[in-house]
Design a protein around this motif. Structure first.
Motif, PDB file in Angstrom:
ATOM      1  N   GLY A  49      -5.691  -5.094   5.206  1.00 15.70           N
ATOM      2  CA  GLY A  49      -4.996  -3.851   4.879  1.00 15.70           C
ATOM      3  C   GLY A  49      -4.665  -2.991   6.089  1.00 15.70           C
ATOM      4  O   GLY A  49      -3.900  -2.050   5.986  1.00 15.70           O
ATOM      5  N   ASP A  57      -5.078  -1.430  -5.413  1.00 13.40           N
ATOM      6  CA  ASP A  57      -4.606  -2.122  -4.207  1.00 13.40           C
ATOM      7  C   ASP A  57      -5.441  -3.392  -4.010  1.00 13.40           C
ATOM      8  O   ASP A  57      -6.545  -3.496  -4.549  1.00 13.40           O
ATOM      9  CB  ASP A  57      -4.783  -1.198  -2.985  1.00 13.40           C
ATOM     10  N   GLU A  58      -4.928  -4.342  -3.263  1.00 15.57           N
ATOM     11  CA  GLU A  58      -5.645  -5.583  -2.936  1.00 15.57           C
ATOM     12  C   GLU A  58      -6.187  -6.244  -4.212  1.00 15.57           C
ATOM     13  O   GLU A  58      -7.336  -6.703  -4.266  1.00 15.57           O
ATOM     14  CB  GLU A  58      -6.812  -5.302  -1.969  1.00 15.57           C
ATOM     15  N   THR A  92       0.838  -1.189   0.000  1.00 16.92           N
ATOM     16  CA  THR A  92       0.000   0.000   0.000  1.00 16.92           C
ATOM     17  C   THR A  92       0.878   1.246   0.000  1.00 16.92           C
ATOM     18  O   THR A  92       0.600   2.230  -0.687  1.00 16.92           O
ATOM     19  CB  THR A  92      -0.947  -0.014   1.209  1.00 16.92           C
TER      20      THR A  92
HETATM   21 MG    MG Z   1      -1.974  -2.988   2.044  1.00 18.53          MG
END
Ligand code: MG
Ligand code: ATP
Length: 724
Positions: A562, A220-221, A36
């Motif tokens: 996260g 992200d992810e 991240t």
């Molecule tokens: Mg992350």
């Protein structure tokens, strides 16, 4: 140009990723390795060094919270205002696109988002209208079916019935559901994604515009994207776009919701020449925690395989506590939280994670009794509380009279003499004339209804019209304030004496504050009210009323993805609960549970507690379970077992009804009466013991009753029953 702030605090691999040439890139790495962070710095790098306009960038995060964080970080790194950047969740971005292009998307301008709850209600009503048996056609299953189809990008006409009559029926229900939504201007969560995909696919000009605009797509992810999300990304990227995605195959935990970890492989095929970067150093956790997580996930077969290491300290062992039951478990957690806070730590640095939402109740009760502020992240949702939804339903009706689900919700709330029969007649008329309930109500009030019912319906409609007239042009918060009062909701809940009613009134007033602090997106064309309503629908599930307060964080393991916390509790680590019963027999299901466990463990920075209970009452049933197999997968060298220090009250069994585990409390005796014990009173119902004083005939207890609030009672007369 000084790029120190962007490149400082990055290791070599991270820097390589952040400064990668303008080509498709895939960063694949384990938990806490800075994915991240890389994504955020990449955005800053593109803007600051590569000269990409902030508006030429689209970034997808997994939660609204992460989006806000990314905006904040870009803002501090670059010192530019970032309010209007396209940074958000897939749903948030899809929504923004549909608001801009409602016409092309075939939606009314003031379309409303409905959440899972509204969706279910709508389906129930549909079944009723069709006179279908809802034990054979289970609304939840239909909901599941429809959403799964949408997640795959399929409309009813695309689905093959495979010659199966039941499936044909499901498809036809999907079709009818879609018609109702279209008529009412209602859009569910899966529909947001599907429409956003269709609007680009079917509008060449629009697609060309967005392709030109968003050269860089950051995600992200990535391991948890579903088919329609991936299709949307690919469409946007076209052949010239530059996607930069980060993910971890070991953290793919939404397969049950259509996520496909295979997209990681697919991506490399769809974007030939993709630069693949691996990050291997973990910066989050102590080596004990990281090694434990690595050992657990090593039991999965289908992995890309990574080597994650840390040069951090060894840290303390992982503490495993075996509780007798869920109350003992909660007591333990709360004791440790108390110590933590007493040592001067921030409450918000501690997170309590659990597998299933329902587990939070016992923990919440304990926290309330211990007066420790807490927040349920993604569970008890401000915008999903019943009274808030009532108020929002009124507001939605002001914006769109044809919003059937709002009409149903408040037509007789507060009660105004519109009975079930009247509502049924309204529904029947709407069905027969394919119109909204509002129109139907207007039509039959003047013809078919008897005097009293007709008056009540007319009064309701007049009220809505009047509210609309009188609040139009007001500031949003005044509009909300008027509506909660004029609708009668405030008075209605005020009459409900006791804590619950009071909390509801407080929540309604909080909605006015929420409206006051709401900052609309200046670029949007819709009214502030509509924007607020959309915001409410999208925030539900994440937004909390009191997010700013320093409080302990409660959440499911799924919502913890996260995030990171210095201290983490993983509660309810029992076979059957975690891994979940449904997945134990299914190898791929079990692997997904193990990934979830890996996510849980890797949230912890310094201190990790793992707790399990021998006996647990959940969903009204008593279960006796073995400790989770995942605990056994943590090598012993990293674990310290904590034995209970004192004997806790075991649940007592009544002589009268052993199965129900309830027993009378003998006046003055100690048994069963302890702080936090649940009790039942004939008149006041269920409550929790807050205080005990005195002895013998004078013994008295303070009980917090769910329905009437706090009361002192003398034990001799109270005839309390304990409820376990
Ligand atoms: Mg992350
Ligand atoms: P997850 O898989 O859980 O989403 P992640 O890979 O996204 O984790 P981050 O959340 O970006 O990891 O980073 C984990 C922690 O490590 C954060 O606190 C971050 O600030 C810190 N961190 C990342 N890279 C570095 C670095 N090079 N030096 C120091 N700290 C770092």
């Amino acid at each position: 140009m000084d790029v120190t702030p962007i490149l400082d605090n990055l290791n070599d691999a991270q820097r390589q990723a952040v400064t990668a040439p303008a080509e498709p890139a895939l960063v694949i790495a384990g938990a806490g390795s800075g994915k991240t962070r890389v994504l955020v710095h990449r955005a800053a790098w593109l803007i600051d060094v590569e000269g990409v306009s902030p508006h030429g960038l689209l970034a997808v995060t997994f939660t609204n919270k992460a989006a806000a964080e990314m905006r904040g970080r870009i803002e501090t790194l670059l010192n530019v205002p970032v309010q209007h950047l396209w940074i958000g969740t897939f749903h948030g971005l899809a929504h923004r696109m549909l608001r801009r292009h409602w016409r092309e998307a075939g939606l009314p301008q003031n379309f409303q988002i409905i959440d899972a709850d509204d969706q279910l209600r709508l389906l129930k009503r549909l079944l009723k209208n069709l006179e279908m048996d809802d034990s054979r056609w289970v609304p939840k299953e239909i909901q599941w079916f429809i959403n799964a189809q949408k997640d795959e990008g399929l409309r009813p006409q695309h689905i093959d019935d495979e010659g199966d009559a039941d499936r044909r029926q499901m498809i036809s229900l999907y079709q009818s559901y879609e018609e109702i939504c279209q008529r009412g201007g209602l859009v569910d969560f899966a529909e947001l994604l599907l429409r956003a995909h269709e609007v680009l696919r079917d509008n060449a000009e629009l697609l060309a515009h967005y392709r030109r605009r968003f050269e860089h797509l950051l995600v992200d992810e990535f391991q948890d994207t579903n088919a329609i999300q991936y299709a949307w990304l690919r469409l946007l990227a076209g052949s010239d776009g530059i996607p930069f995605v980060v993910g971890d195959d070991d953290q793919s935990i939404y397969r049950w919701r259509g996520a496909r970890v295979e997209h990681i492989h697919r991506f490399q095929k769809d974007f030939p020449g993709t630069l693949v970067i691996k990050l291997e150093q973990n910066y989050r956790s102590t080596s004990t925690i990281l090694n434990a997580a690595n050992a657990v996930i090593a039991n999965n077969n289908s992995r890309l395989g990574k080597n994650l290491w840390t040069d951090g300290v060894q840290g303390e062992p992982i503490k495993v506590y075996s509780a007798y039951n869920e109350r003992d478990e909660a007591d333990f957690v709360i004791g440790r939280l108390r110590d933590w806070i007493a040592q001067g730590n921030a409450r918000a640095d501690a997170a309590v994670l659990y597998r299933s939402n329902a587990q939070s109740r016992v923990l919440e009760e304990g926290l309330i009794n211990a007066r420790i502020p807490y927040r349920v992240y993604g569970g008890l949702r401000f915008f999903e509380r019943a009274e808030i939804k009532d108020a929002l339903a009124y507001l939605r009706l002001l914006s769109n009279r044809d919003d059937d689900s709002s009409f149903e919700r408040v037509v007789n709330k507060p009660t105004r003499g519109i009975g079930a029969r009247t509502v049924e007649m309204v529904r029947a008329y709407a069905r027969a004339n394919a119109c909204s309930l509002w129109r139907a109500a207007g039509a039959i009030a003047s013809n078919d209804l008897n005097g009293r019912a007709a008056n009540a319906v007319v009064a309701f409609m007049t009220l809505i019209e009047r509210m609309d007239r009188e609040t139009r042009g007001l500031d949003l918060q005044d509009q909300v304030d008027h509506v909660i009062h004029m609708s009668g909701l405030i008075d209605f809940f005020k009459k409900d004496k006791g804590e619950k009613g009071e909390t509801r009134v407080e929540n309604l007033l909080e909605l006015v504050s929420a409206a006051k602090s709401f900052e609309p997106d200046a670029a949007e064309e819709m009214s502030k009210l509509d924007e607020f309503l959309s915001h409410a629908a999208l925030e539900a599930g994440e937004g909390q009323a009191d997010a700013w307060e320093d409080c302990v964080q409660l959440m499911t393991m799924h919502s913890a993805k996260g995030l990171e916390f210095p201290m983490v509790f993983m509660c309810g680590m029992e076979d059957g609960l975690f891994p979940h019963q449904r997945s134990i027999a299914d190898p791929s299901g079990l692997e997904e549970e193990r990934r979830l466990c890996y996510v849980g463990i890797t949230r912890a920075k310094q201190t990790l507690y793992v707790t399990h209970a021998e006996q647990r009452r959940l969903h009204g049933m008593d279960n006796f379970s073995q400790p989770s197999r995942f605990i056994a997968e943590i090598p012993e060298e990293y674990v310290e077992e904590i034995r209970p220090r004192v004997q806790v009250t075991r649940p007592m069994r009544s002589q009268r009804s052993p199965q129900r585990q309830r027993s009378s409390v003998a006046p003055g005796s100690e048994i069963g009466i302890r702080l936090g014990q649940r009790v039942r009173h004939k008149k006041f119902g269920d409550g929790v013991i807050l205080n005990c004083e005195g002895q013998g005939a004078h013994a008295r207890v303070e009980v917090n009753f769910e329905s009437t609030g706090t009361k002192w009672l003398v034990l001799t007369y109270a005839n309390l029953e304990t409820v376990s």
